[in-house]
Design a protein around this motif. Structure first.
Motif, mmCIF file in Angstrom:
data_model
loop_
_atom_site.group_PDB
_atom_site.id
_atom_site.type_symbol
_atom_site.label_atom_id
_atom_site.label_comp_id
_atom_site.label_asym_id
_atom_site.label_seq_id
_atom_site.Cartn_x
_atom_site.Cartn_y
_atom_site.Cartn_z
ATOM 1 N N PHE C 62 0.874 -1.166 0.000
ATOM 2 C CA PHE C 62 0.000 0.000 0.000
ATOM 3 C C PHE C 62 0.912 1.215 0.000
ATOM 4 O O PHE C 62 1.422 1.616 1.046
ATOM 5 C CB PHE C 62 -0.928 -0.015 1.223
ATOM 6 C CG PHE C 62 -2.045 0.994 1.115
ATOM 7 C CD1 PHE C 62 -3.247 0.654 0.498
ATOM 8 C CD2 PHE C 62 -1.897 2.283 1.599
ATOM 9 C CE1 PHE C 62 -4.278 1.587 0.375
ATOM 10 C CE2 PHE C 62 -2.918 3.222 1.481
ATOM 11 C CZ PHE C 62 -4.112 2.869 0.864
ATOM 12 N N ASN C 63 1.130 1.768 -1.178
ATOM 13 C CA ASN C 63 1.981 2.957 -1.283
ATOM 14 C C ASN C 63 1.086 4.165 -1.095
ATOM 15 O O ASN C 63 0.323 4.550 -1.970
ATOM 16 C CB ASN C 63 2.667 2.982 -2.650
ATOM 17 C CG ASN C 63 3.700 4.099 -2.759
ATOM 18 O OD1 ASN C 63 3.730 5.022 -1.949
ATOM 19 N ND2 ASN C 63 4.547 4.041 -3.746
ATOM 20 N N SER C 64 1.197 4.723 0.094
ATOM 21 C CA SER C 64 0.244 5.747 0.523
ATOM 22 C C SER C 64 0.747 7.161 0.253
ATOM 23 O O SER C 64 1.740 7.359 -0.432
ATOM 24 C CB SER C 64 -0.038 5.533 2.006
ATOM 25 O OG SER C 64 -1.144 6.291 2.395
ATOM 26 N N LEU C 65 0.052 8.111 0.806
ATOM 27 C CA LEU C 65 0.352 9.522 0.605
ATOM 28 C C LEU C 65 1.657 9.939 1.288
ATOM 29 O O LEU C 65 2.121 9.279 2.213
ATOM 30 C CB LEU C 65 -0.775 10.375 1.182
ATOM 31 C CG LEU C 65 -2.164 10.128 0.583
ATOM 32 C CD1 LEU C 65 -3.239 10.756 1.466
ATOM 33 C CD2 LEU C 65 -2.234 10.678 -0.835
ATOM 34 N N HIS C 66 2.162 11.069 0.871
ATOM 35 C CA HIS C 66 3.341 11.628 1.526
ATOM 36 C C HIS C 66 3.008 11.932 2.989
ATOM 37 O O HIS C 66 2.019 12.613 3.284
ATOM 38 C CB HIS C 66 3.772 12.907 0.811
ATOM 39 C CG HIS C 66 4.985 13.549 1.423
ATOM 40 N ND1 HIS C 66 6.150 12.850 1.654
ATOM 41 C CD2 HIS C 66 5.214 14.812 1.858
ATOM 42 C CE1 HIS C 66 7.041 13.662 2.195
ATOM 43 N NE2 HIS C 66 6.495 14.856 2.338
ATOM 44 N N GLY C 67 3.826 11.384 3.853
ATOM 45 C CA GLY C 67 3.634 11.631 5.284
ATOM 46 C C GLY C 67 2.650 10.695 5.962
ATOM 47 O O GLY C 67 2.461 10.787 7.173
ATOM 48 N N ARG C 68 2.023 9.825 5.196
ATOM 49 C CA ARG C 68 0.921 9.048 5.782
ATOM 50 C C ARG C 68 1.078 7.536 5.732
ATOM 51 O O ARG C 68 0.080 6.833 5.662
ATOM 52 C CB ARG C 68 -0.404 9.407 5.101
ATOM 53 C CG ARG C 68 -0.621 10.869 4.800
ATOM 54 C CD ARG C 68 -0.850 11.724 6.012
ATOM 55 N NE ARG C 68 -0.863 13.143 5.625
ATOM 56 C CZ ARG C 68 -0.524 14.135 6.425
ATOM 57 N NH1 ARG C 68 -0.144 13.896 7.672
ATOM 58 N NH2 ARG C 68 -0.547 15.372 6.003
ATOM 59 N N PRO C 69 2.252 6.989 5.768
ATOM 60 C CA PRO C 69 2.262 5.525 5.777
ATOM 61 C C PRO C 69 1.792 4.928 7.092
ATOM 62 O O PRO C 69 1.234 3.837 7.112
ATOM 63 C CB PRO C 69 3.722 5.172 5.498
ATOM 64 C CG PRO C 69 4.493 6.376 5.868
ATOM 65 C CD PRO C 69 3.597 7.554 5.630
ATOM 66 N N VAL C 70 1.998 5.646 8.175
ATOM 67 C CA VAL C 70 1.728 5.026 9.477
ATOM 68 C C VAL C 70 0.230 4.779 9.730
ATOM 69 O O VAL C 70 -0.151 3.681 10.121
ATOM 70 C CB VAL C 70 2.404 5.832 10.608
ATOM 71 C CG1 VAL C 70 1.899 5.415 11.980
ATOM 72 C CG2 VAL C 70 3.920 5.650 10.531
ATOM 73 N N PRO C 71 -0.649 5.777 9.512
ATOM 74 C CA PRO C 71 -2.058 5.476 9.803
ATOM 75 C C PRO C 71 -2.645 4.302 9.014
ATOM 76 O O PRO C 71 -3.287 3.441 9.628
ATOM 77 C CB PRO C 71 -2.772 6.804 9.490
ATOM 78 C CG PRO C 71 -1.711 7.856 9.647
ATOM 79 C CD PRO C 71 -0.450 7.198 9.196
ATOM 80 N N PRO C 72 -2.435 4.203 7.707
ATOM 81 C CA PRO C 72 -2.989 3.014 7.056
ATOM 82 C C PRO C 72 -2.327 1.724 7.534
ATOM 83 O O PRO C 72 -2.986 0.671 7.573
ATOM 84 C CB PRO C 72 -2.736 3.240 5.562
ATOM 85 C CG PRO C 72 -1.896 4.445 5.440
ATOM 86 C CD PRO C 72 -1.904 5.169 6.734
ATOM 87 N N ALA C 73 -1.059 1.809 7.899
ATOM 88 C CA ALA C 73 -0.406 0.615 8.430
ATOM 89 C C ALA C 73 -1.113 0.170 9.712
ATOM 90 O O ALA C 73 -1.366 -1.018 9.924
ATOM 91 C CB ALA C 73 1.075 0.898 8.701
#
Ligand SMILES: Cc1ncc(C[n+]2csc(CCOP(=O)(O)OP(=O)(O)O)c2C)c(N)n1
Ligand SMILES: Cc1ncc(C[n+]2csc(CCOP(=O)(O)OP(=O)(O)O)c2C)c(N)n1
Ligand code: SF4
Ligand code: SF4
Ligand SMILES: [Mg+2]
Ligand SMILES: [Mg+2]
Lengths: 283, 571, 283, 571
Positions: C62-73
């Motif tokens: 899941f390649n997420s938004l800039h700055g936002r990998p942690v919440p979807p993780a």
């Protein structure tokens, strides 16, 4: 002469007995004692019970978005370096929604004073857990108890703030002294203020805080020692230190901006013809 | 013979494509030619495939062409990918010692030992770019001295400059001797002084000319170069550029600075703008003037980070909950970007609202020649200001309800007036209120500002015959391509004209309704997937356009593409 | 058997010589050695050069938004507690744009592993200062030099992360060992990785780091001592410690969610009739 | 005599207005009456002025009335503020020993020594609320036992329950003896079993019934009570509610959970939604199904935190840059809120996109009686799922280009298929691409989903005669008020009907165009300042409505207000 009546604002809509009254009094007293006139002050607040404070005193007021008092305070401070800029937040405002600005304002060490009314709960939205709620604190949004809290004092210190203090809304003398120190200090001055919320926080009450707080000035404590400061920052529970926990002369963001040495930006004229020399570079 | 000649430089990221392209453009700009140049690059720092197109013309050009006359191919991919675009007499310059076994029909192959020459004549392998540059100029028999002065301007008079001029000469001479001038000749024209600049540079200059003294932003392609330019000039031009921790901070810092009395802006692209939406409303309700540059790129989300699109129109018109006024502008050309920006600051302050400038990657990073800007034409209108001297500061109310909806501004700390504002609904003084009457009055007051703002909106630009069977409608950066498409089509005897908008909100409904209703066929030309302007036209005029010529692959329109598409629609 | 070829992804678009290659190798090696199959892993990344990593190995991505990998993780980890969830960021991604999530994920101690490719610069956007750029680092957006950097290690520790480590992209063996430890650890495991950027950071090069890093395992260092850990966290300059700086068994957010004890949420059936009993409460 | 009776409870925040109001509503709901009740409160915890209105009717009601039959005034302000709304035979219940010197024309004053009775009869000063409650019921000769059971349900059978029943009795008896039954009589009807619930409760129940297993949110009025309800039920109903650090985290967590395969949602209000805009696009490009509840309140920015508005319509339609599909729903009533929510989860998963539910403070916090919900009518459609068993997991491509635009979903870790997605533009596998062709194919694929989604949209609800001179058009929570306004106007022989939308996007253009074009006069009724639905209608159908009845003071419409406004428009 500046008197208390200069700072008589609107009637507070806070609950009777709320710790915010103490903070309001301490702030007003500090401003009066420093002989600062209301028009010299800019209060920038967020949204929450704490965020209403500027309306209840007098001054220039920018009541900003939830979590966002710090960035406009920085912008205004850079625009007019003669303003005394005080940002005001609740704990949710400062460390929840506004956590990132808090970190980076501390790191860049902007020259503002930051009062955080830390009631360890969301007051205005009626009692949800805040980032500083004590671990295990049960609220409607944390039925299994709040996770371990953020440590604003430690965060500010490790991030680079040059003045980090904790006050208590129940000790107005001491708090107003801290606020004066914070305003006088050059650089980011965090004052995290223990603020009982009589409506939604039945754990961290006036009583609870009173039994725990002790004044660092009463012991031989040197706030310029970062390691010692970090140790103090980790103390929370049976004892809670209040006072200046860390203070240092550190480079201030605004000081490295060459243009500010010519006086406030807002006083500088607009002269479109100055662009002429830039145009030449594209020829 | 009129000159309308196209160079292309292709290669990997890191091979200096941008630098060669820029120097080529510069050298012809210095020679009095009109230039339009665009950049196509991937979201990576090394490798992949980039190219830079330079169109050289003796008449004004605002768009790129598809045909290539001379291709400087720094790698094999460049040849393979762009050979199809070569004109029959085109030339592909490449280093045959490095790129072996090339063949193909389009364009004749001109192999030059670039690296060898760089090493031998300039003593530096890395000078292959400059050798190629010299070669390309030689292939049109251009004036080598012109290149030399450009190289010296760029690299200085010292050793680096010398080596560059030596490299350029090596390439130039090689081609002359090989081909014996057997090429088309392009000579410098009378030395018309024009600037060569990108859209982002034009915006930055506009902002500085308008007196913008504060910018806060967070890097994001294609807006970063605005922050970088502003930062670079901050010392000399007495301004401040803050690289904020995120876009939320950026817009809120700008708002704080504007509240405190300086002209302030931010710049970003779609994803960053998403994070600024709450700030837009903050500016709206606190009536704080700010300018927001939105450099559009293909979305949603991160999309295609280094490509172009016009997909933010509907978004910026409606970004934020609730009803309050804003202005939306979209520069048509690089020169226009300068003027639109100066204007944006005036409107922001006169009407005390957020002004959004929609630019895009294409406009942001393309170069064009621009006639010297007449700075005496820049007006500064700071709107209604409260003065302690004329009025009693104790009576000051930041949000006083007035007929025009505009309440005089005072700046905190500059006088005794207390400047109070709130992102809650507030009373006239600026203190929070829940009163139904005060609320209604403030909403109406804010919306009333639109009435006078509307008067400021100019008539959209028309081009071509007054009456035509086909009207092409566009907005923003597509101006040049549509304009030229009209020329192409008219040359083929089509009855076509153009209506182009660079001021989008408040919407010039009457003028557009008039144009759409009068044309037998009206086509929007838009760099997005649904025809966002068409939707806006419908919403504001009730008229349907007859067709939509859309492109959403991240690449800009060319005039030929549009002309072709129009003909297809007609069928 | 899991082999390296199971983790052969797309060809990296990184610059030749970039430190990211070392991190990619170390991660792949760790996964192979732990006998984890690609479909068991979820890589959640942000935007930046670091954020591209998941495409260059194999797994769920899941390649997420800039700055936002942690919440979807976090969301994915709660939804499927059997997934091995690894978040991947650059320093700008993690500590700039994503600063707030970083703080709070650490504080709540979510059970994910977080790799931060810390090249002290914005790579993908071509060389602007990052929140970890050394003080004084001059870039196009910081012409007067970067302000004092954030200290991710200290931030993570004071916030409540239960595993805080620093790795170096130039020491693949050690880094892959850290990654294994991080994955095995229950709770928020930060691995901040010194990652030379050969294109835009000409200060903090492989050479620069090599001259400074030393392995904490080489000295008698106890990572369970928070105060000692904080002292280590403050060290940066002539010497830079790498290794596990802090590790503790702390309450894990997911452990307090009663429903997860019945197995992954995603495997639980949907049964609308269960609402019947709720409806009765409104009668 | 038909019953349509209105109670109001007024007092300061902290005086228990909400509790008295709720119990009143409950006691009549238990008695078989239909209830509609709304709450008006300020953004403060103590003090100020709050009120709670309870409309009791023997027919279905979905809106509040302006007239008050019985006012329970817990403070002086309540009398002063609401006396003008009292019907001539109305009664104001208050404690004359505390609130002295009250006078006024409307409504007769019924002073009761509430505090004294509370102390004497229930041994607790704080029981004044319950005394007033008993008194109010006595004033309509309602069944006291009914109140007793409600009190016991609420306070238990122990001492607190006893004291409450004693207090209620004291109030009841006092009024009976004072006034000797000299009042109107309202008797319990046959005991129809209905639920009494708020809009937010209906949404929460809908979400749980739909199998939502993950919610992440950040508190914000009026959405917080959804997170609180979900959290309260998380243990029993096997779900997770995460109180996130901010709204950005909230939506991104929900997206992560949805990607991993569980139904997920978030809830917020305007300012919070601003922060979720980037996440909406993330869901759009990664095709992740999520449900977003937007509880609207007056904007811009923080606006009026505890009031109502319908000002987010245009915002949610266009929030985010670029073109991609979404669905927007707006429950009409409290019962509808349940069904709309269950539906939202199905659409989200069938079409793999973000679904936004527009509710508002009025719907969120109003109570209504709802007939028992038939849970067997709840359908769960998880859309196209990939199965390892049927297909080769090594061939799985998350974003496969299909005719319908829908690509089967697989869940990471549940099988061997690798589920790859990216907020950059991606290829069919989900890996990032910059290819123009792949980009175009993915944009088109995503937009194609709208075609089948459009088929799902129901016809807007009509009420009144098929043909009428006036058509009132509304959306969302205004349903009840408009519906009843139609009745009022028709009683006065006006030719009026209604068209109401609870599914707003994809827009049911045909049905609306048909209605607008057929009505001689069409008026939108909207709780916002510009007529956002009117704008949408114009954009989608080209038709102008003939008028806009707008209200943007933060207060909900009443049927009478609308009827009045329609008559004014007609003049
Ligand atoms: C973006 C956004 N999210 C949420 C809210 C709702 N909100 C208002 S105040 C508040 C929290 C208040 O808590 P705190 O900051 O601790 O202040 P207190 O009321 O306790 O002084 C919240 C969540 C909002 N106004 N804006
Ligand atoms: C909201 C948003 N803001 C800005 C960007 C542009 N952007 C992409 S990557 C990046 C920073 C990259 O730096 P870092 O996170 O350190 O990663 P690196 O490339 O150095 O690995 C930025 C600012 C974006 N994609 N989205
Ligand atoms: S809710 Fe708490 S913080 Fe807010 S005013 Fe009341 S006591 Fe103070
Ligand atoms: S720019 Fe730096 S971080 Fe990015 S790939 Fe190149 S070397 Fe690595
Ligand atoms: Mg608080
Ligand atoms: Mg980096």
């Amino acid at each position: 002469m500046v008197t208390t009546s200069d700072y008589a604002g609107l009637k507070p809509a806070w609950c009777p007995g709320c710790g915010n009254f103490g903070i309001l009094n301490a702030l007003n007293r500090a401003l009066v004692e420093m002989k600062i006139e209301p028009h010299q002050v800019l209060l920038v607040s967020g949204i929450g019970q704490a965020g209403k404070l500027p309306h209840y005193t007098r001054g220039n007021v920018f009541n900003s978005l939830h979590g966002r008092p710090v960035p406009p305070a920085i912008g205004a401070r850079i625009a007019n370096s003669e303003l005394i800029v005080i940002a005001v937040s609740g704990d949710g405002d400062a460390y929840g929604e506004g956590g990132n600005h808090f970190l980076h304002a501390a790191r860049r060490n902007h020259d503002i004073t930051y009062l955080v009314h830390n009631n360890q709960v969301y007051g205005l939205t009626k009692g949800q857990a805040s980032p500083t709620s004590d671990v295990g604190f049960v609220t409607k949004t944390t039925p299994y108890g709040a996770a371990s809290p953020v440590n604003p004092i430690a965060l500010a210190i490790v991030s680079g703030a040059s003045f980090v203090a904790r006050g208590f809304a129940g000790d107005i003398d001491h708090l107003s002294h801290l606020i004066k120190k914070g305003i006088t200090h050059r650089g980011f001055a965090l004052i995290d203020i223990l603020q009982p919320c009589v409506s939604f926080n039945h754990k961290n009450t006036f009583q609870w805080y009173r039994e725990r707080v002790y004044n660092l000035e009463d012991e031989r404590y040197d706030p310029s020692d970062k390691k010692a400061a970090l140790e103090k920052a980790l103390i929370w529970g049976e004892e809670i230190p209040i006072g200046i926990i860390y203070e240092e002369d550190l480079p201030v963001y605004e000081d490295q901006l060459p243009v500010l040495s010519d006086g406030p930006l807002v006083k500088q004229k607009i002269d479109s013809r100055r662009v002429e020399k830039l145009l030449a570079e594209f020829m | 013979m009129p000159v309308d000649f196209n160079f292309m430089v292709g290669g990997e990221a890191g091979q200096g494509v941008q630098s060669v392209g820029f120097l080529l453009a510069k050298v012809f700009a210095r020679g009095g030619y009109h230039i339009f140049a665009d950049q196509d690059y991937e979201s990576r720092v090394r490798g992949g495939h980039n190219f830079f197109r330079v169109r050289v013309s003796d008449g004004k050009v605002d768009a790129i062409a598809e045909d290539v006359d001379i291709l400087i191919a720094l790698d094999r991919d460049s040849i393979e990918l762009h050979q199809p675009n070569m004109v029959t007499q085109g030339i592909i310059i490449f280093d045959g010692e490095k790129i072996k076994g090339v063949s193909g029909n389009n364009g004749s192959l001109l192999s030059i030992p670039l690296e060898k020459l760089a090493e031998e004549k300039a003593g530096d392998k890395l000078m292959i770019n400059t050798v190629a540059l010299g070669a390309a100029l030689s292939a049109v028999n251009y004036d080598l001295n012109m290149l030399n002065t450009v190289l010296v301007d760029r690299f200085g008079k010292g050793e680096v400059g010398d080596r560059n001029t030596a490299a350029a000469k090596a390439g130039y001479d090689y081609v002359q001797s090989e081909r014996k001038g057997n090429f088309r000749k392009i000579k410098p024209l009378s030395e018309a002084k024009r600037m060569l600049l990108t859209g982002n540079e034009a915006i930055s200059l506009g902002a500085i000319a308008a007196g913008c003294k504060f910018m806060a932003a967070y890097p994001m392609t294609p807006a970063s170069s605005i922050m970088e330019y502003m930062a670079a000039k901050s010392k000399d031009l007495d301004l401040v550029m803050v690289h904020a921790e995120d876009e939320i901070a950026a817009i809120n810092m700008a708002i704080g600075a504007a509240y405190a009395g300086v002209r302030a802006m931010t710049a970003t692209s779609g994803s960053g703008l998403c994070l600024m939406v709450e700030g837009i409303g903050l500016a709206g309700i606190t009536e704080t003037p700010i300018v927001i540059i939105d450099g559009q790129r293909p979305g949603p989300a991160v999309g295609l980070p280094t490509r172009t699109e016009q997909g933010d129109l509907q978004f910026v018109l409606h970004a934020h909950h609730g009803d309050f006024p804003r202005a939306v502008l979209a520069p048509a050309t690089i020169e226009d970007a300068f003027w639109v920006t100066t204007n944006a600051f005036n409107w922001a302050e006169k009407y005390q609202l957020p002004v959004i400038i929609l630019t895009d990657q294409h406009l942001a990073s393309s170069y064009a020649t621009v006639d010297p800007l007449d700075l005496s034409q820049v007006t500064i209108d700071r709107g209604m200001l409260f003065s302690d001297k004329e009025d009693d500061p104790s009576e000051y109310m930041r949000h006083r309800v007035t007929k025009s909806g505009i309440s005089p501004r005072a700046f905190p700390g500059l006088g005794k007036a207390l400047v109070v504002t709130d992102c809650d609904e507030h009373d006239e003084e600026g203190h929070l209120t829940e009163d139904a009457g005060e609320r209604t009055a403030q909403v109406q007051k804010r919306l009333r500002k639109l009435l006078s703002l509307k008067q400021e909106i100019g008539t959209p630009q028309r081009y071509g015959p007054k009456k035509a069977e086909i009207t092409l409608i566009g907005w923003g950066s597509t101006y040049g391509a549509i304009h030229e498409a009209v020329d192409i089509l008219r040359k083929e005897d089509a009855s076509v004209n153009m209506l182009h908008l660079n001021e989008l909100w408040p919407f010039p409904a009457e003028a557009v309704a008039d144009a759409v209703s009068k044309a037998r066929n009206s086509y929007v030309i838009e760099n997005n997937a649904t025809g966002q302007l068409a939707r806006l036209i419908k919403a504001e005029t009730g008229y349907d356009v007859s067709g939509r010529i859309l492109k959403y692959d991240g690449r800009a329109f060319t005039p030929a593409y549009i002309a072709q598409a129009v003909k297809k629609e007609g069928r």
